[in-house]
Design a protein around this motif. Structure first.
Motif, short mmCIF file in Angstrom:
data_model
loop_
_atom_site.label_atom_id
_atom_site.label_comp_id
_atom_site.label_asym_id
_atom_site.label_seq_id
_atom_site.Cartn_x
_atom_site.Cartn_y
_atom_site.Cartn_z
N VAL A 285 0.82 -1.22 0.00
CA VAL A 285 0.00 0.00 0.00
C VAL A 285 0.85 1.26 0.00
O VAL A 285 0.34 2.35 0.27
CB VAL A 285 -0.96 0.01 1.21
CG1 VAL A 285 -1.91 -1.16 1.16
CG2 VAL A 285 -0.18 0.02 2.53
N ASN A 286 2.14 1.14 -0.33
CA ASN A 286 3.02 2.31 -0.25
C ASN A 286 3.85 2.47 -1.52
O ASN A 286 5.01 2.86 -1.47
CB ASN A 286 3.94 2.19 0.97
CG ASN A 286 4.79 0.92 0.93
OD1 ASN A 286 4.55 0.02 0.12
ND2 ASN A 286 5.80 0.86 1.78
N HIS A 287 3.25 2.19 -2.67
CA HIS A 287 3.99 2.22 -3.93
C HIS A 287 3.83 3.58 -4.61
O HIS A 287 2.71 4.00 -4.93
CB HIS A 287 3.48 1.12 -4.86
CG HIS A 287 3.76 -0.26 -4.34
ND1 HIS A 287 4.82 -1.02 -4.78
CD2 HIS A 287 3.13 -1.01 -3.41
CE1 HIS A 287 4.83 -2.19 -4.15
NE2 HIS A 287 3.80 -2.19 -3.30
N PRO A 288 4.93 4.29 -4.86
CA PRO A 288 4.85 5.61 -5.48
C PRO A 288 4.61 5.52 -6.99
O PRO A 288 5.31 4.79 -7.69
CB PRO A 288 6.21 6.24 -5.18
CG PRO A 288 7.15 5.06 -5.07
CD PRO A 288 6.32 3.94 -4.50
N VAL A 289 3.64 6.26 -7.46
CA VAL A 289 3.32 6.31 -8.89
C VAL A 289 3.31 7.78 -9.32
O VAL A 289 2.72 8.62 -8.65
CB VAL A 289 1.95 5.67 -9.17
CG1 VAL A 289 1.45 6.02 -10.56
CG2 VAL A 289 2.05 4.15 -9.02
N LYS A 290 3.95 8.07 -10.45
CA LYS A 290 3.99 9.44 -10.95
C LYS A 290 2.98 9.62 -12.07
O LYS A 290 2.97 8.86 -13.03
CB LYS A 290 5.39 9.78 -11.47
CG LYS A 290 5.55 11.23 -11.90
CD LYS A 290 6.99 11.55 -12.27
CE LYS A 290 7.16 13.03 -12.61
NZ LYS A 290 8.57 13.36 -12.93
N ASP A 291 2.13 10.63 -11.91
CA ASP A 291 1.20 11.02 -12.97
C ASP A 291 1.97 11.94 -13.91
O ASP A 291 2.30 13.08 -13.55
CB ASP A 291 -0.01 11.75 -12.36
CG ASP A 291 -1.11 12.00 -13.38
OD1 ASP A 291 -0.79 12.19 -14.57
OD2 ASP A 291 -2.29 12.05 -12.98
N GLU A 318 -1.00 7.09 -24.98
CA GLU A 318 -0.24 7.93 -24.06
C GLU A 318 -0.01 7.16 -22.76
O GLU A 318 -0.94 6.61 -22.18
CB GLU A 318 -1.02 9.21 -23.75
CG GLU A 318 -0.35 10.10 -22.70
CD GLU A 318 -1.25 11.23 -22.23
OE1 GLU A 318 -0.77 12.05 -21.42
OE2 GLU A 318 -2.43 11.28 -22.64
N ILE A 319 1.24 7.08 -22.35
CA ILE A 319 1.54 6.52 -21.03
C ILE A 319 1.35 7.63 -20.01
O ILE A 319 2.04 8.65 -20.04
CB ILE A 319 2.96 5.95 -20.97
CG1 ILE A 319 3.09 4.74 -21.92
CG2 ILE A 319 3.33 5.53 -19.53
CD1 ILE A 319 4.47 4.14 -21.98
N THR A 320 0.38 7.46 -19.12
CA THR A 320 -0.01 8.53 -18.19
C THR A 320 0.65 8.40 -16.83
O THR A 320 0.80 9.40 -16.12
CB THR A 320 -1.53 8.53 -18.00
OG1 THR A 320 -1.94 7.22 -17.52
CG2 THR A 320 -2.25 8.83 -19.32
N HIS A 321 1.02 7.18 -16.43
CA HIS A 321 1.59 6.96 -15.11
C HIS A 321 2.75 5.97 -15.20
O HIS A 321 2.71 5.05 -16.03
CB HIS A 321 0.56 6.39 -14.14
CG HIS A 321 -0.62 7.26 -13.88
ND1 HIS A 321 -1.65 7.41 -14.79
CD2 HIS A 321 -0.96 8.03 -12.80
CE1 HIS A 321 -2.56 8.24 -14.30
NE2 HIS A 321 -2.17 8.63 -13.09
N ALA A 330 2.39 2.20 -15.50
CA ALA A 330 1.37 2.13 -14.45
C ALA A 330 0.06 2.78 -14.87
O ALA A 330 -0.91 2.75 -14.12
CB ALA A 330 1.88 2.79 -13.18
N GLY A 331 0.00 3.35 -16.08
CA GLY A 331 -1.24 3.95 -16.55
C GLY A 331 -1.14 4.28 -18.03
O GLY A 331 -0.09 4.70 -18.51
N ILE A 332 -2.24 4.06 -18.77
CA ILE A 332 -2.27 4.37 -20.20
C ILE A 332 -3.60 5.04 -20.55
O ILE A 332 -4.59 4.90 -19.82
CB ILE A 332 -2.10 3.10 -21.08
CG1 ILE A 332 -3.21 2.08 -20.78
CG2 ILE A 332 -0.72 2.50 -20.89
CD1 ILE A 332 -3.22 0.89 -21.74
N ARG A 333 -3.60 5.75 -21.66
CA ARG A 333 -4.82 6.38 -22.16
C ARG A 333 -4.75 6.41 -23.68
O ARG A 333 -3.69 6.68 -24.25
CB ARG A 333 -4.93 7.80 -21.61
CG ARG A 333 -6.16 8.58 -22.11
CD ARG A 333 -6.15 10.02 -21.60
NE ARG A 333 -6.35 10.08 -20.17
CZ ARG A 333 -7.54 10.26 -19.59
NH1 ARG A 333 -8.62 10.41 -20.33
NH2 ARG A 333 -7.64 10.33 -18.28
N HIS A 334 -5.87 6.10 -24.34
CA HIS A 334 -5.91 6.19 -25.80
C HIS A 334 -6.12 7.65 -26.19
O HIS A 334 -6.91 8.36 -25.57
CB HIS A 334 -7.05 5.33 -26.36
CG HIS A 334 -6.85 5.00 -27.81
ND1 HIS A 334 -7.11 5.90 -28.81
CD2 HIS A 334 -6.41 3.86 -28.42
CE1 HIS A 334 -6.85 5.34 -29.98
NE2 HIS A 334 -6.41 4.10 -29.77
#
Length: 387
Positions: A285-291, A318-321, A330-334
């Motif tokens: 529960v302590n994993h850092p993710v950058k937006d 687009e890689i968002t995170h 850690a995150g993608i968006r079309h």
């Protein structure tokens, strides 16, 4: 509340494929469990971990040494039952002290036929898993020779290539009651859904209809009943999930899509990413993710074993995170179609609510899509390009 029955206090061994053996004592059930072993670094939230379907087919090592202190209550369950195979802890507290506690942890484990073992050096075990990687083992109270038990470990198939989602999903269609304040109707695909996801969707004016992962895509798309599609978290490997991949492919461009964890992997595969199994996964529960859109860093709850491999050739994505622990996607968006996903748990349970804003982003995406004229979907665009 009852103490641990002395009949359940038996010597137990955790034996890996290379013969490495860790010894402890059972506090819930005896027998054998063969599964992949992973470690979770959360300092609280063991009930939410137990009831997270994404742990199906695995044994979980808790790195926090004291487990069981606050017992079990019905409010903190994140699904209908326990899905993991066994838990391994340093020290088990059999008499909980908390005003919400309804039963001790060992009773809860026995109810769902899950083994619990304490007394194992979880620090040493975690270091072993970090070096070797998440791997199969047998947890047993048997006195059989190690050679025989190692053979049982070697023939276990593990989680790669196995469709665990079909076992984790609730086979019954669940229609949530119409909420007076809800503006949007969302089709939720249950790949191993956590309850708090639905709560947060409802908080964002979404009325949810929950479908099993085996549902036919026509049930989602017919009669324009739904304004958006949500793909939930779930256990195992995304590769064998043919039906989910087909649902996502046909819905892309027809409905806004939001995916979490397994939903992230499924959307990623549809968009052209390849997936890979991580060495020991991300569980805590302590994993850092950058937006990358804002530059902000969020502390997130995570539980996954597979990731999308970065692919710069996918121009429409687009890689968002990114995960700051290992720089994984850690995150993608079309860029054209209303679809995005993340490889972490914005609903927390357990964990911080730093990424809760993503549910509001989905709400706004769905609302904006409803106001636009119909445009060609992903499949329709591909068919045009072939002409």
């Amino acid at each position: 509340m009852t103490k641990v029955d002395e009949n359940h206090k038996k010597k137990a061994r955790l034996i890996f494929e290379d013969g490495k053996c860790f010894e402890g004592t059972t506090f819930a059930l005896t027998g054998d469990r063969t599964a992949e072993v992973v470690f979770n670094t959360a300092m609280c939230g063991y009930q939410e971990v137990l009831t997270d379907p994404s742990y199906m087919g695995q044994m979980v090592v808790f790195t926090y040494p004291e487990i069981g202190n606050y017992g079990i209550n019905h409010e903190d369950a994140e699904s209908r039952r326990i899905f993991l195979e066994a838990i391994i802890v340093k020290s088990y507290n059999e008499i909980p002290c908390n005003y919400k506690s309804e039963m001790p942890l060992h009773e809860y484990l026995r109810r769902y036929n899950v083994m619990g073992v304490e007394g194992i050096d979880t620090r040493s075990l975690t270091l072993y898993l970090r070096e070797r990687g998440a791997c199969n083992a047998i947890l047993t109270t048997s006195k059989a020779p190690i050679e025989e038990l190692v053979h049982l470990v070697k023939i276990n198939v593990g989680i790669k290539g196995v469709n665990f989602v079909n076992h984790a999903t609730n086979k019954n269609l669940i229609t949530k009651p119409n909420l007076e304040s809800s503006e949007l109707n969302i089709a939720v695909i249950d790949c191993g859904l956590k309850y708090n996801i639905v709560k947060l969707l409802e908080e964002n004016n979404c009325n949810c209809t929950i479908f099993p992962s085996t549902i036919h895509v026509d049930e989602i798309l017919k009669e324009n009943k739904f304004d958006g599609l949500f793909l939930s978290n779930g256990p195992g490997d995304p590769e064998p999930l043919v039906n989910l991949l087909e649902i996502t492919k046909q819905a892309l461009g027809k409905l806004p899509i939001f995916g979490i964890c397994m939903g992230h992997l499924v959307l990623g595969e549809v968009l052209g990413f390849k997936t890979a199994k991580q060495k020991f996964g991300q569980h805590g529960v302590n994993h850092p993710v950058k937006d990358l859109r804002t530059g902000e860093v969020k502390i997130t709850s995570q539980n996954h074993n597979f990731v999308l491999l970065e692919d710069n050739s996918l121009e429409d994505i687009e890689i968002t995170h990114i995960n700051l622990n290992d720089n994984s996607v850690a995150g993608i968006r079309h860029k054209k179609y209303p679809a995005f996903s993340v490889q972490f748990h914005p609903e927390a349970s357990p964990g911080p609510y730093d990424a809760k804003y993503l549910f509001h982003e989905f709400y706004e995406m769905v609302r904006d899509f409803k106001e636009k004229e119909n445009e060609p979907s992903y499949l329709e665009e591909n068919e045009k390009s072939k002409i």
